[in-house]
Design a protein around this motif. Structure first.
Motif, short mmCIF file in Angstrom:
data_model
loop_
_atom_site.label_atom_id
_atom_site.label_comp_id
_atom_site.label_asym_id
_atom_site.label_seq_id
_atom_site.Cartn_x
_atom_site.Cartn_y
_atom_site.Cartn_z
N ALA A 1 33.40 48.46 47.28
CA ALA A 1 34.78 48.20 46.10
C ALA A 1 35.56 47.38 47.11
N ASN A 2 35.73 48.19 48.28
CA ASN A 2 36.84 47.45 49.09
C ASN A 2 36.58 46.31 50.03
N ILE A 3 35.35 45.94 50.42
CA ILE A 3 34.97 44.86 50.87
C ILE A 3 35.18 43.85 49.74
N TRP A 4 34.56 44.09 48.62
CA TRP A 4 34.97 43.29 47.33
C TRP A 4 36.18 42.95 47.04
N LEU A 5 37.05 43.84 46.97
CA LEU A 5 38.58 43.56 46.70
C LEU A 5 39.03 42.65 47.84
N VAL A 6 38.80 42.83 49.10
CA VAL A 6 39.32 41.71 50.26
C VAL A 6 38.76 40.41 49.96
N ILE A 7 37.27 40.40 49.63
CA ILE A 7 36.70 38.98 49.17
C ILE A 7 37.53 38.37 48.24
N ARG A 8 37.60 39.04 47.11
CA ARG A 8 38.32 38.40 45.94
C ARG A 8 39.73 38.17 46.13
N SER A 9 40.31 38.69 46.93
CA SER A 9 42.00 38.60 47.30
C SER A 9 42.00 37.52 48.10
N VAL A 10 41.19 37.43 49.16
CA VAL A 10 41.38 36.18 50.24
C VAL A 10 40.96 35.03 49.55
N VAL A 11 39.96 35.11 48.55
CA VAL A 11 39.52 33.71 48.03
C VAL A 11 40.57 33.30 47.15
N GLY A 12 41.14 34.30 46.44
CA GLY A 12 42.25 33.99 45.41
C GLY A 12 43.23 33.37 45.91
N MET A 13 43.68 33.94 46.94
CA MET A 13 45.01 33.47 47.65
C MET A 13 44.74 32.09 48.40
N ILE A 14 43.44 31.61 48.80
CA ILE A 14 43.29 30.54 49.10
C ILE A 14 43.38 29.36 48.19
N ARG A 15 42.50 29.76 46.99
CA ARG A 15 42.69 28.95 45.87
C ARG A 15 44.25 28.45 45.26
N LEU A 16 44.96 29.86 45.36
CA LEU A 16 46.25 29.51 44.80
C LEU A 16 47.03 28.55 45.67
N VAL A 17 46.99 28.82 47.08
CA VAL A 17 47.57 27.97 48.02
C VAL A 17 47.39 26.68 47.96
N ASP A 18 45.88 26.45 47.73
CA ASP A 18 45.44 24.92 47.47
C ASP A 18 45.83 24.30 46.46
N GLY A 19 46.31 25.15 45.27
CA GLY A 19 46.69 24.75 43.88
C GLY A 19 45.27 24.49 43.14
N ARG A 20 44.46 25.37 43.39
CA ARG A 20 43.16 25.42 42.38
C ARG A 20 43.28 26.63 41.67
N PRO A 21 42.76 26.52 40.45
CA PRO A 21 42.54 27.51 39.47
C PRO A 21 40.94 27.99 39.65
N HIS A 22 40.94 29.31 39.39
CA HIS A 22 39.80 30.02 39.24
C HIS A 22 38.74 29.36 38.12
N SER A 23 37.27 28.97 38.13
CA SER A 23 36.61 28.63 37.11
C SER A 23 36.27 29.66 36.09
N ASP A 24 36.40 30.87 36.55
CA ASP A 24 36.31 32.12 35.45
C ASP A 24 36.93 33.46 35.98
N PRO A 25 38.27 33.27 35.65
CA PRO A 25 39.24 34.46 36.13
C PRO A 25 38.69 35.93 35.47
N THR A 26 37.98 35.82 34.54
CA THR A 26 37.75 37.15 33.90
C THR A 26 36.49 37.64 34.33
N GLY A 27 35.66 36.73 35.18
CA GLY A 27 34.42 37.27 35.83
C GLY A 27 34.39 38.04 36.89
N PHE A 28 33.44 38.93 37.25
CA PHE A 28 32.99 39.86 38.22
C PHE A 28 33.03 39.22 39.47
N TRP A 29 32.32 38.07 39.61
CA TRP A 29 32.16 37.48 41.22
C TRP A 29 33.35 36.44 41.70
N VAL A 30 33.41 36.21 42.50
CA VAL A 30 34.23 35.18 43.16
C VAL A 30 34.52 33.74 42.30
#
Length: 125
Positions: A96-125
């Motif tokens: 759970a904690n590794i998953w949280l780190v991956i999701r948070s880092v990927v989300g931050m990178i996408r936000l900084v790049d100005g990109r949205p998530h393709s499926d923000p309600t999904g379980f995977w990144v």
């Protein structure tokens, strides 16, 4: 023309959008810090809930992603705590904690790049 603030230096809507974007970055940092204490994950979710309706579409997408991250992580933590006595709970909490780190880092990178998530309600990144 957009309304300006009292000092006339920036449109109010642009300032709000920039503030929401900064808040979304802070939320990702709170999610990462939450691995050690759990409380900041809750704070990030509350802030995302409060601001998501007024945010521009890109930031709203990230707030939805952060909210869903909170709920999935909480569910995994509860299952991990309930199965701790079976010795599988430690593994579930680690995942759970590794998953949280991956999701948070990927989300931050996408936000900084100005990109949205393709499926923000999904379980995977």
């Amino acid at each position: 023309m957009a309304p300006t603030d009292t000092q006339g230096d920036a449109p109010t809507s642009a300032r709000d959008q920039n503030g929401d974007r900064i808040l979304a970055v802070i939320n990702y940092a709170l999610l990462l810090v939450g691995i050690g204490n759990g409380l900041t994950v809750l704070i990030a979710a509350i802030l995302a809930y409060v601001r998501k309706d007024n945010a521009d579409p890109l930031v709203k997408n990230h707030f939805q992603f952060q909210i869903r991250t909170f709920w999935y992580w909480l569910a995994m933590v509860i299952v991990g705590a309930l199965t701790w006595i079976l010795l599988i709970g430690m593994l579930i909490l680690l995942i759970a904690n590794i998953w949280l780190v991956i999701r948070s880092v990927v989300g931050m990178i996408r936000l900084v790049d100005g990109r949205p998530h393709s499926d923000p309600t999904g379980f995977w990144v």
